[in-house]
Design a protein around this motif. Structure first.
Motif, PDB file in Angstrom:
ATOM      1  N   ASN A   7       0.819  -1.213   0.000  1.00  9.21           N
ATOM      2  CA  ASN A   7       0.000   0.000   0.000  1.00  9.21           C
ATOM      3  C   ASN A   7       0.853   1.263   0.000  1.00  9.21           C
ATOM      4  OD1 ASN A   7       0.186  -1.316   2.822  1.00  9.21           O
ATOM      5  ND2 ASN A   7      -0.123   0.850   3.330  1.00  9.21           N
ATOM      6  N   HIS A   8       2.019   1.228   0.673  1.00 12.18           N
ATOM      7  CA  HIS A   8       2.838   2.440   0.758  1.00 12.18           C
ATOM      8  C   HIS A   8       3.550   2.766  -0.554  1.00 12.18           C
ATOM      9  CE1 HIS A   8       2.370   3.752   4.880  1.00 12.18           C
ATOM     10  NE2 HIS A   8       2.346   2.481   5.243  1.00 12.18           N
ATOM     11  N   GLU A   9       3.623   1.811  -1.454  1.00 14.57           N
ATOM     12  CA  GLU A   9       4.177   2.149  -2.777  1.00 14.57           C
ATOM     13  C   GLU A   9       3.284   3.146  -3.504  1.00 14.57           C
ATOM     14  OE1 GLU A   9       7.262  -0.702  -2.034  1.00 14.57           O
ATOM     15  OE2 GLU A   9       5.132  -0.956  -1.676  1.00 14.57           O
ATOM     16  N   PHE A  10       2.054   3.336  -3.016  1.00 15.80           N
ATOM     17  CA  PHE A  10       1.124   4.259  -3.665  1.00 15.80           C
ATOM     18  C   PHE A  10       0.949   5.564  -2.879  1.00 15.80           C
ATOM     19  CE2 PHE A  10       0.154   0.054  -5.218  1.00 15.80           C
ATOM     20  CZ  PHE A  10       0.068   0.272  -6.589  1.00 15.80           C
ATOM     21  N   ASP A  11       1.791   5.787  -1.869  1.00  6.21           N
ATOM     22  CA  ASP A  11       1.676   7.019  -1.091  1.00  6.21           C
ATOM     23  C   ASP A  11       1.760   8.263  -1.973  1.00  6.21           C
ATOM     24  OD1 ASP A  11       1.339   5.694   1.271  1.00  6.21           O
ATOM     25  OD2 ASP A  11       3.394   5.972   1.977  1.00  6.21           O
ATOM     26  N   GLU A  12       2.606   8.221  -2.992  1.00  5.88           N
ATOM     27  CA  GLU A  12       2.777   9.371  -3.880  1.00  5.88           C
ATOM     28  C   GLU A  12       2.167   9.127  -5.256  1.00  5.88           C
ATOM     29  OE1 GLU A  12       6.514  11.556  -3.736  1.00  5.88           O
ATOM     30  OE2 GLU A  12       7.204  10.203  -2.148  1.00  5.88           O
ATOM     31  N   GLY A  13       1.344   8.089  -5.383  1.00  6.39           N
ATOM     32  CA  GLY A  13       0.623   7.850  -6.622  1.00  6.39           C
ATOM     33  C   GLY A  13       1.339   6.923  -7.579  1.00  6.39           C
ATOM     34  N   ALA A  14       0.591   6.468  -8.584  1.00  8.45           N
ATOM     35  CA  ALA A  14       1.110   5.495  -9.545  1.00  8.45           C
ATOM     36  C   ALA A  14       2.206   6.078 -10.426  1.00  8.45           C
ATOM     37  CB  ALA A  14      -0.028   4.966 -10.410  1.00  8.45           C
ATOM     38  N   VAL A  73      -4.610   4.530   2.213  1.00  9.83           N
ATOM     39  CA  VAL A  73      -3.753   5.438   1.454  1.00  9.83           C
ATOM     40  C   VAL A  73      -4.586   6.658   1.094  1.00  9.83           C
ATOM     41  CG1 VAL A  73      -2.422   5.732  -0.682  1.00  9.83           C
ATOM     42  CG2 VAL A  73      -2.305   3.575   0.570  1.00  9.83           C
ATOM     43  N   SER A  74      -3.953   7.812   1.005  1.00  5.87           N
ATOM     44  CA  SER A  74      -4.692   9.022   0.670  1.00  5.87           C
ATOM     45  C   SER A  74      -5.394   8.873  -0.671  1.00  5.87           C
ATOM     46  CB  SER A  74      -3.747  10.224   0.620  1.00  5.87           C
ATOM     47  OG  SER A  74      -2.866  10.117  -0.482  1.00  5.87           O
ATOM     48  N   ALA A  75      -6.520   9.552  -0.806  1.00  4.90           N
ATOM     49  CA  ALA A  75      -7.310   9.458  -2.038  1.00  4.90           C
ATOM     50  C   ALA A  75      -6.490   9.870  -3.256  1.00  4.90           C
ATOM     51  CB  ALA A  75      -8.564  10.323  -1.920  1.00  4.90           C
ATOM     52  N   GLU A  76      -5.606  10.835  -3.095  1.00  5.70           N
ATOM     53  CA  GLU A  76      -4.775  11.292  -4.213  1.00  5.70           C
ATOM     54  C   GLU A  76      -3.810  10.193  -4.652  1.00  5.70           C
ATOM     55  OE1 GLU A  76      -3.811  13.877  -7.191  1.00  5.70           O
ATOM     56  OE2 GLU A  76      -5.402  14.106  -5.684  1.00  5.70           O
ATOM     57  N   GLY A  77      -3.324   9.406  -3.686  1.00  5.40           N
ATOM     58  CA  GLY A  77      -2.361   8.359  -4.011  1.00  5.40           C
ATOM     59  C   GLY A  77      -2.939   7.233  -4.838  1.00  5.40           C
ATOM     60  N   VAL A  78      -4.242   6.963  -4.711  1.00  5.35           N
ATOM     61  CA  VAL A  78      -4.868   5.852  -5.444  1.00  5.35           C
ATOM     62  C   VAL A  78      -5.835   6.360  -6.507  1.00  5.35           C
ATOM     63  CG1 VAL A  78      -4.591   4.233  -3.543  1.00  5.35           C
ATOM     64  CG2 VAL A  78      -6.662   5.625  -3.673  1.00  5.35           C
ATOM     65  N   LYS A  79      -5.743   7.621  -6.842  1.00  5.98           N
ATOM     66  CA  LYS A  79      -6.624   8.195  -7.848  1.00  5.98           C
ATOM     67  C   LYS A  79      -6.432   7.494  -9.191  1.00  5.98           C
ATOM     68  CE  LYS A  79      -7.909  12.690  -9.822  1.00  5.98           C
ATOM     69  NZ  LYS A  79      -7.588  14.151  -9.834  1.00  5.98           N
ATOM     70  N   GLY A  80      -7.535   7.086  -9.802  1.00  2.00           N
ATOM     71  CA  GLY A  80      -7.486   6.434 -11.109  1.00  2.00           C
ATOM     72  C   GLY A  80      -7.131   4.963 -11.062  1.00  2.00           C
ATOM     73  N   LEU A  81      -7.104   4.369  -9.859  1.00  2.00           N
ATOM     74  CA  LEU A  81      -6.704   2.969  -9.718  1.00  2.00           C
ATOM     75  C   LEU A  81      -7.833   2.132  -9.139  1.00  2.00           C
ATOM     76  CD1 LEU A  81      -3.146   3.457  -8.154  1.00  2.00           C
ATOM     77  CD2 LEU A  81      -3.727   3.212 -10.579  1.00  2.00           C
ATOM     78  N   GLN A  82      -7.854   0.872  -9.492  1.00  3.34           N
ATOM     79  CA  GLN A  82      -8.758  -0.112  -8.911  1.00  3.34           C
ATOM     80  C   GLN A  82      -7.930  -1.207  -8.252  1.00  3.34           C
ATOM     81  OE1 GLN A  82     -11.030  -1.373 -12.352  1.00  3.34           O
ATOM     82  NE2 GLN A  82     -12.761  -0.081 -11.782  1.00  3.34           N
ATOM     83  N   PHE A  83      -8.366  -1.662  -7.089  1.00  2.00           N
ATOM     84  CA  PHE A  83      -7.664  -2.715  -6.363  1.00  2.00           C
ATOM     85  C   PHE A  83      -8.595  -3.924  -6.266  1.00  2.00           C
ATOM     86  CE2 PHE A  83      -5.521   1.134  -5.394  1.00  2.00           C
ATOM     87  CZ  PHE A  83      -4.196   0.796  -5.163  1.00  2.00           C
ATOM     88  N   LYS A  84      -8.186  -5.006  -6.900  1.00  2.00           N
ATOM     89  CA  LYS A  84      -9.035  -6.184  -7.028  1.00  2.00           C
ATOM     90  C   LYS A  84      -8.753  -7.210  -5.921  1.00  2.00           C
ATOM     91  CE  LYS A  84     -11.254  -4.911 -10.722  1.00  2.00           C
ATOM     92  NZ  LYS A  84     -12.714  -4.690 -10.683  1.00  2.00           N
ATOM     93  N   ASP A  85      -9.656  -8.177  -5.802  1.00  2.00           N
ATOM     94  CA  ASP A  85      -9.553  -9.231  -4.805  1.00  2.00           C
ATOM     95  C   ASP A  85      -8.241  -9.997  -4.964  1.00  2.00           C
ATOM     96  OD1 ASP A  85     -11.105 -11.066  -2.794  1.00  2.00           O
ATOM     97  OD2 ASP A  85     -10.225 -12.406  -4.288  1.00  2.00           O
ATOM     98  N   GLU A  86      -7.569 -10.233  -3.836  1.00  2.00           N
ATOM     99  CA  GLU A  86      -6.259 -10.873  -3.876  1.00  2.00           C
ATOM    100  C   GLU A  86      -6.353 -12.312  -4.384  1.00  2.00           C
ATOM    101  OE1 GLU A  86      -6.451  -8.364   0.025  1.00  2.00           O
ATOM    102  OE2 GLU A  86      -7.765  -9.695  -1.133  1.00  2.00           O
ATOM    103  N   VAL A  87      -7.291 -13.073  -3.841  1.00  2.45           N
ATOM    104  CA  VAL A  87      -7.398 -14.483  -4.197  1.00  2.45           C
ATOM    105  C   VAL A  87      -7.754 -14.654  -5.671  1.00  2.45           C
ATOM    106  CG1 VAL A  87      -8.697 -16.618  -3.807  1.00  2.45           C
ATOM    107  CG2 VAL A  87      -7.951 -15.238  -1.861  1.00  2.45           C
ATOM    108  N   GLU A  88      -8.777 -13.936  -6.124  1.00  4.71           N
ATOM    109  CA  GLU A  88      -9.191 -14.057  -7.523  1.00  4.71           C
ATOM    110  C   GLU A  88      -8.047 -13.696  -8.464  1.00  4.71           C
ATOM    111  OE1 GLU A  88     -12.629 -11.675  -8.117  1.00  4.71           O
ATOM    112  OE2 GLU A  88     -13.909 -12.843  -6.755  1.00  4.71           O
ATOM    113  N   THR A  89      -7.281 -12.668  -8.098  1.00  3.17           N
ATOM    114  CA  THR A  89      -6.178 -12.238  -8.962  1.00  3.17           C
ATOM    115  C   THR A  89      -5.067 -13.272  -9.003  1.00  3.17           C
ATOM    116  OG1 THR A  89      -6.668  -9.923  -8.472  1.00  3.17           O
ATOM    117  CG2 THR A  89      -4.493 -10.427  -9.375  1.00  3.17           C
TER     118      THR A  89
END
Length: 603
Positions: free
Chosen positions: A154-161, A233-249
């Protein structure tokens, strides 16, 4: 260039080779299958020219949640608990990338089939030495550690993609430019983000999987972070991203790898569990230890396809080596190496050359302490010295004085109280009507320690230490809430998404209440006990509340905090802490650790 689908020939450390390996196009299943046939060159002659045997031990070294801790972490963050043969425990000083490098290099000796992998959160929430430079020093250190692959956390997205892509691919910071006379080269290893999708394209923002290859042995890696990343994570950090289910992925890409002839698979999962013991060498699978581990990783491990042979996990900063049955009822190794580079896990995967799969019954694993009684790796010392020289003019500046260690552990911590008081004081500067402040415990990354470090002097708090405590650059925000909303916020600490793993907010002076742990759900917060400066909270009244911007956006499972009105955005939270320490302490009159007596705990 050979067709090597997201593959890599181990221990090739020239950057050009690594980039070609990561960027290679997809290979056909037929090509991989042909490469695996016995007797072919790819399936392999041994290093001595003889045909290898059926089984080959593959060493998997792993760690997780480094968080840019290049120097040895301070206080409890730099220690691990060890169970002794007689059942007693002791603490051991641990961590520091100079020592981690030495331990990993020693562990690899005599192991020609060795992979080094990580479970995410390599960067983010980092001490000043790395955080001041947007974690370029940590990526450089990981390159020198010969890290082969990591999942995102999650912290890899602190400053966004976009910033994460820069850490992967290189280039100078878009606003601050280059910190040295050389352009930042980026990571020599692939970041895997199988369940992190671009909302527009529906495709992973980074590679979903990667294949390690050596002399006919192939091991695939799938990397995911927790689906709940947007909640922490802050909303700005994950803006434009979707996080899918771990098991299904994981199950999806395990099929992809199987279709390409890769049958040995490891999942790098940035989600974790809670072991029954805090000791790193606790026997999770000992007789009677049916509840040896709990938490989200248990359900994930029980549902990930049996095609996956092992799970390297993280996020909870705990240490464990456990087997958890897969959906077929077969035990499967699940590991985590605590955090901050204090441990590494050494797992032996026994590869069957006839089947191309891991012989699960032969898998063995153990956590090892990154002790500080080994020689420091000179290249890491040089790296740290170089970046410290750049950081020193900022980091060594004193900002306050303390009379003793101010810890950040416990339901209510002394440091949590101090930070909440600092934000309340800063809030009153912005608006004298500010009533209270709330601080999320996950935003407090390290204790303040009294003992001298270098030339700073006992009790001196430097800017670097303050940065290590609060590295996120959140702003201090003011919002209005009704008393009813404030009561709801406190109940959200132990209900909703926080019911299973409560997140107890740190509160400023004047706010008191009782937390009754003998009850369940929101009833654990005793409504009638909530007081502000001795007066009961009036549900119909309006209260001015200071929080950091992460909480103000409803983060950490506090949706009501995202419903405030009359917003005012102030400076960053570290400035608030610095101002408070400077105004309330001196060399002759340091701040004492707060008593942490604002929340009454009933057990």
């Amino acid at each position: 260039m050979p067709a090597t689908a997201q593959s890599h020939q181990p221990r090739r450390r020239r950057r050009t080779t690594r980039l070609l390996a990561v960027a290679a196009g997809a290979v056909t299943a037929g090509a991989l299958a042909a490469a695996a046939l016995p007797g072919t060159a790819s399936a392999g002659e041994g290093h001595d020219g003889h045909q290898p045997g059926r089984y080959q031990d593959v060493q998997l070294l792993s760690f997780n949640d480094l968080h840019g801790n290049l120097e040895p972490p301070a206080g409890s963050s730099g220690r691990v608990t060890e169970v002794q043969p007689d059942g007693t425990t002791k603490t051991v000083d641990a961590g520091g990338v100079e020592y981690l490098a030495t331990h990993l290099r020693q562990a690899r000796k005599g192991n020609p089939y060795s992979i080094t992998a990580a479970g995410g959160d390599m960067v983010g929430a980092s001490p000043l030495l790395s955080g001041l430079f947007h974690d370029e020093p940590t990526i450089e250190a990981l390159n020198k550690l010969d890290l082969d692959v990591t999942s995102v956390g999650n912290h890899e997205f602190d400053e966004g993609a976009t910033e994460l892509a820069r850490l992967q691919n290189g280039g100078c910071h878009p606003t601050e430019g280059c910190y040295t006379d050389k352009e930042f080269e980026g990571a020599d290893f692939p970041y895997l983000a199988a369940n992190v999708l671009d909302e527009k394209t529906g495709k992973p923002v980074l590679k979903p999987y990667w294949v390690w290859k050596n002399n006919g042995v192939k091991v695939g890696f799938i990397g995911v972070t927790l689906e709940g990343t947007p909640d922490i994570v802050s909303a700005e950090g994950v803006k434009g991203l979707q996080f899918k289910d771990e098991v299904e992925t994981i199950n999806k890409y395990a099929k992809v790898l199987q279709g390409q002839g890769v049958k040995s698979i490891v999942a790098l999962v940035h989600e974790g569990g809670f072991p029954a013991s805090s000791s790193y060498n606790y026997d999770c699978d000992s007789p009677g230890a049916d509840d040896g581990i709990s938490g989200p990783i248990v359900d994930i491990a029980k549902n990930v396809t049996p095609q996956v042979d092992a799970l390297v996990t993280g996020h909870t900063h705990n240490a464990y080596v456990c087997t958890i049955d897969d959906p077929a009822g077969k035990p499967r190794m699940v590991t985590s190496a605590a955090s901050f580079g204090r441990l590494y896990t050494d797992t032996t995967l026994t590869y069957d050359r006839w089947t191309g799969d891991i012989a699960r019954t032969a898998v063995k694993s153990a956590n090892h302490v990154v002790t500080r009684d080994v020689p420091k790796a000179p290249d890491m010392t040089s790296l740290i010295d170089r970046w410290n020289t750049l950081a020193a003019p900022i980091g060594n500046r004193p900002i306050g004085y303390i009379s003793g260690d101010i810890g950040n552990t416990g339901t209510e911590s002394p440091l949590g109280d101090l930070i909440a008081d600092a934000q309340l004081a800063y809030g009153k500067e912005l608006d004298p009507e500010t009533d209270l402040a709330l601080m999320n415990p996950g935003g407090i990354r390290a204790p303040l320690t009294y003992a001298a470090k270098g030339a700073e002097g006992d009790g001196v708090v430097t800017y670097a230490e303050g940065f290590t405590v609060q590295p996120f650059a959140n702003t201090v925000n003011l919002q209005n809430f009704t008393g009813a909303q404030l009561i709801q916020v406190l109940k959200e600490q132990v209900s909703g998404s926080n019911e299973a793993a409560p997140k107890i907010l740190q509160v400023s002076s004047g706010l008191t209440y009782t937390l009754d742990l003998t009850k369940t759900g929101p009833d654990r917060v005793v409504t009638d006990s909530i007081r502000l400066n001795g007066a009961a909270i009036d549900p119909a009244a309006t209260y001015r509340v200071a929080t950091n911007s992460f909480l103000a956006g409803g983060g950490d499972g506090f949706p009501t905090l995202g419903q405030g009105t009359n917003d005012v955005v102030g400076a960053d939270d570290l400035k608030a802490l610095e101002q408070y320490l400077t105004a309330n302490s001196s060399a002759t009159d340091p701040i004492a650790p707060p008593a942490a007596d604002r929340i009454t705990i009933v057990r």
